[in-house]
Design an enzyme around this catalytic site. Structure first.
Site, PDB file in Angstrom:
ATOM      1  N   GLY A 156      -3.360  25.522  -2.898  1.00 26.63           N
ATOM      2  CA  GLY A 156      -2.650  26.556  -2.151  1.00 26.63           C
ATOM      3  C   GLY A 156      -2.178  27.743  -2.967  1.00 26.63           C
ATOM      4  N   ASN A 189      -3.729  30.571  -3.233  1.00 24.19           N
ATOM      5  CA  ASN A 189      -3.933  31.763  -2.396  1.00 24.19           C
ATOM      6  C   ASN A 189      -2.849  31.858  -1.330  1.00 24.19           C
ATOM      7  OD1 ASN A 189      -6.483  33.425  -3.033  1.00 24.19           O
ATOM      8  ND2 ASN A 189      -7.172  31.312  -3.281  1.00 24.19           N
ATOM      9  N   ARG A 202     -15.995  13.471  14.588  1.00 27.70           N
ATOM     10  CA  ARG A 202     -15.800  14.835  14.096  1.00 27.70           C
ATOM     11  C   ARG A 202     -15.510  15.783  15.262  1.00 27.70           C
ATOM     12  NH1 ARG A 202     -14.734  16.075   8.864  1.00 27.70           N
ATOM     13  NH2 ARG A 202     -15.022  18.302   8.620  1.00 27.70           N
ATOM     14  N   ASN A 253     -11.865  34.630   5.308  1.00 24.70           N
ATOM     15  CA  ASN A 253     -12.051  33.629   4.255  1.00 24.70           C
ATOM     16  C   ASN A 253     -12.101  34.335   2.908  1.00 24.70           C
ATOM     17  OD1 ASN A 253     -12.802  31.001   3.143  1.00 24.70           O
ATOM     18  ND2 ASN A 253     -14.861  31.833   2.890  1.00 24.70           N
ATOM     19  N   HIS A 281     -13.911  34.021  -0.773  1.00 24.55           N
ATOM     20  CA  HIS A 281     -14.989  33.326  -1.492  1.00 24.55           C
ATOM     21  C   HIS A 281     -14.982  33.811  -2.945  1.00 24.55           C
ATOM     22  CE1 HIS A 281     -18.723  31.158  -2.017  1.00 24.55           C
ATOM     23  NE2 HIS A 281     -19.143  32.192  -2.732  1.00 24.55           N
ATOM     24  N   GLU A 324     -20.748  32.773  12.408  1.00 26.71           N
ATOM     25  CA  GLU A 324     -21.318  31.420  12.523  1.00 26.71           C
ATOM     26  C   GLU A 324     -22.194  31.018  11.338  1.00 26.71           C
ATOM     27  OE1 GLU A 324     -22.547  30.101  16.408  1.00 26.71           O
ATOM     28  OE2 GLU A 324     -21.073  31.412  17.360  1.00 26.71           O
ATOM     29  N   ASP A 339     -20.660  32.164   4.812  1.00 29.46           N
ATOM     30  CA  ASP A 339     -20.385  33.334   3.955  1.00 29.46           C
ATOM     31  C   ASP A 339     -21.196  34.565   4.355  1.00 29.46           C
ATOM     32  OD1 ASP A 339     -18.659  31.698   2.437  1.00 29.46           O
ATOM     33  OD2 ASP A 339     -20.282  31.068   1.123  1.00 29.46           O
ATOM     34  N   ALA A 377      -8.617  38.545  -9.058  1.00 27.84           N
ATOM     35  CA  ALA A 377      -9.242  39.033  -7.821  1.00 27.84           C
ATOM     36  C   ALA A 377      -8.674  38.369  -6.566  1.00 27.84           C
ATOM     37  CB  ALA A 377     -10.759  38.834  -7.893  1.00 27.84           C
TER      38      ALA A 377
END
Ligand code: GRF
Length: 208
Positions: free
Chosen positions: A12, A14, A66, A108, A110, A148, A151, A180
């Site tokens: 955590g 970020n 799931r 998100n 990356h 969908e 990345d 970054a």
């Protein structure tokens, strides 16, 4: 006021950068309404609690399939009516139903300069191992909207970080986080909170 739900799985840092940025004014007009982890032991949950933010765990282990987990996660988030969902080291594949429910509302981080070292299989240290194996001189981080694909969503912000002689994947990972990730994730949230980020033809335009 932008209502944010942050999804986490691990340390955590970020999340912490976002919390700190809200305290020191680098992010304004936004609040974190909840932090959700798929992993009960995630230190990120402690960070949320310490900051007085609602913290909860929804683990696949609590469900028989799931699909049931995905449904519970989606319903929980929908009930929170967030304006933005932030994936901050969330190691769970986001189901298409969630992406359709929140178009251009999920972001998100990356740890590479997309489209380098991204896509299926590129997560955690593997990203940095691949960058070092290729011998790139520059890597970095990218904040992007989630679509969908893996990345593949519209890129919001990127920041380069120099690779140094003798870097290990761990050392490079740390430098990319500090120089970054912890900068551009809060910056992207602040821009979104002020209505400055627009998606047009699959690309992001940012107002001055
Ligand atoms: C970061 O490297 C981020 O780029 C990746 O997962 C890691 C999360 O770290 N998606 P933390 O939990 O924020 O410390």
């Amino acid at each position: 006021m932008l209502k944010i739900v942050v999804l986490v799985s691990g340390g955590g840092t970020n999340l912490q950068a976002i919390i700190d940025s809200m305290k020191d004014g680098r992010i304004t007009n936004a609040e974190i309404t909840a932090v959700i982890s798929n992993n009960a032991g995630a230190y990120a949950l402690k960070r949320a609690e310490e900051a007085g933010i609602r913290a909860l765990c929804i683990s696949p282990k609590q469900f028989e399939t799931r699909a049931l987990f995905n449904e519970a996660l989606l319903e929980t988030i929908k009930d929170m009516t967030p304006d933005l969902i932030v994936l901050a080291g969330f190691m769970v594949v986001i189901p298409p139903e969630m992406i359709r429910a929140f178009p251009n509302k999920i972001i998100n981080i990356h740890p590479s300069l997309i489209p380098a070292f991204c896509g299926t299989g590129y997560y955690g240290l593997r990203v940095h191992e691949a960058a070092l194996a290729r011998g790139v001189k520059i890597s970095g981080a990218t904040v992007h909207f989630v679509d969908e694909g893996t990345d593949t969503g519209p890129i919001i912000l990127q920041k380069p970080v120099a690779v140094q002689e003798g870097d290990t994947p761990e050392v490079l990972q740390k430098r990319i986080m500090q120089e970054a990730e912890w900068q551009i994730m809060p910056k992207a949230i602040d821009l979104i909170a002020h209505g400055k980020v627009h998606v047009e033809d699959g690309k992001v335009r940012i107002d001055d």
